[in-house]
Every structure is written in C-alpha cells, then in structure tokens.
Scaffold this motif. Structure first.
Motif: not given
Length: 144
Positions: A112-116, A118-121
């Motif tokens: 979740x932290x990776x997505x937050x 690196x990926x979530x604008x």
C-alpha cells in the motif's frame, strides 16, 4: 501503524507496523526515515502529543537525527491534518482486506505504501505522485 511523512512531497518516508504503540516502535519508523533521507534540509518532525512521541527515547532519536520536534497544542486533529489525511487514504483506499496474521498485514502495508508513494497521483501535487515531487525537490536542492 507509525508513519513519518515528508510534508512537502507527501511521501511516506518511514513506517513501522506493530501490535503495540511503544516509543521503540515509532523510533523504528523514524530510523527508516533517516536512513532514506537523501538530502540535508533543515528538518522538523511534527506529531501529536502521544506518549510515544513525547518519550525521552523518541526525543533522543530526533536529536540524534538533527531533527527539531514540533507538536500539536493539544488533541486537535486539525493541527495534524496531513497525518490524519494520509491515515484516512491508507484506510479507505488500500487497507481494505482482512488479514489473518501480522505478517500478512505487514505485506499489505508495504504494498500500500509503495502504491501510495509511487503510483497514486495527488490532486494537491498537480497530479504527480509523492515520489515524483520528492525526487524533483531533491534534484533542485542539489543544484543550489
């Protein structure tokens, strides 16, 4: 879940998940932040007045990392709005699955932290990710 977030970029710089909220646990999140730190801006750590953040062990870790402490006046969640916002995003958007074990939850938190980061604008970041903004700030710092 203890988080340390860069206020400028909104990037989660350090975290620690445990089944307690001891000062030594939040120090682990701070230690991760310090080890991930790539530039030496003057740093301020803002938190609520939880016992773990007021503890001598946490204050010593801040001092050792050359980080100035800042705390809310009381228990007003609006004085720590950034932390409350990030906690809400993680709970509402990512941490939706029930986990059977702490290790399973740790894996979910890490993803979740990776997505937050690196990926979530983020709208507040001009539709850039926290890591994009963080890297840009770092590059500008190196040029100065």
């Amino acid at each position: 879940l203890s988080l340390v977030t860069d206020a400028f970029s909104r990037k989660i710089m350090g975290y620690e998940l445990s089944n307690e909220m001891k000062a030594t646990d939040v120090v682990k999140a701070l230690d991760m932040t310090i080890s991930n730190r790539q530039y030496r801006h003057y740093a301020i750590h803002h938190s609520d007045r939880g016992l773990q953040y007021c503890s001598a062990v946490y204050q010593a870790a801040l001092q050792k990392g050359d980080i100035r402490a800042s705390m809310t006046d009381g228990y007003d969640c609006y004085q720590n709005a950034l932390a409350e916002r990030i906690n809400g995003i993680l709970k509402q958007e990512f941490l939706l699955s029930a986990c059977s074990t702490l290790n399973e939850l740790k894996q979910l938190v890490e993803e979740s932290i990776f997505i937050y980061n690196e990926l979530r604008p983020h709208l507040s970041l001009g539709m850039k990710t926290p890591n994009q903004v963080h890297k840009k700030d770092q590059q500008q710092t190196l040029l100065v």
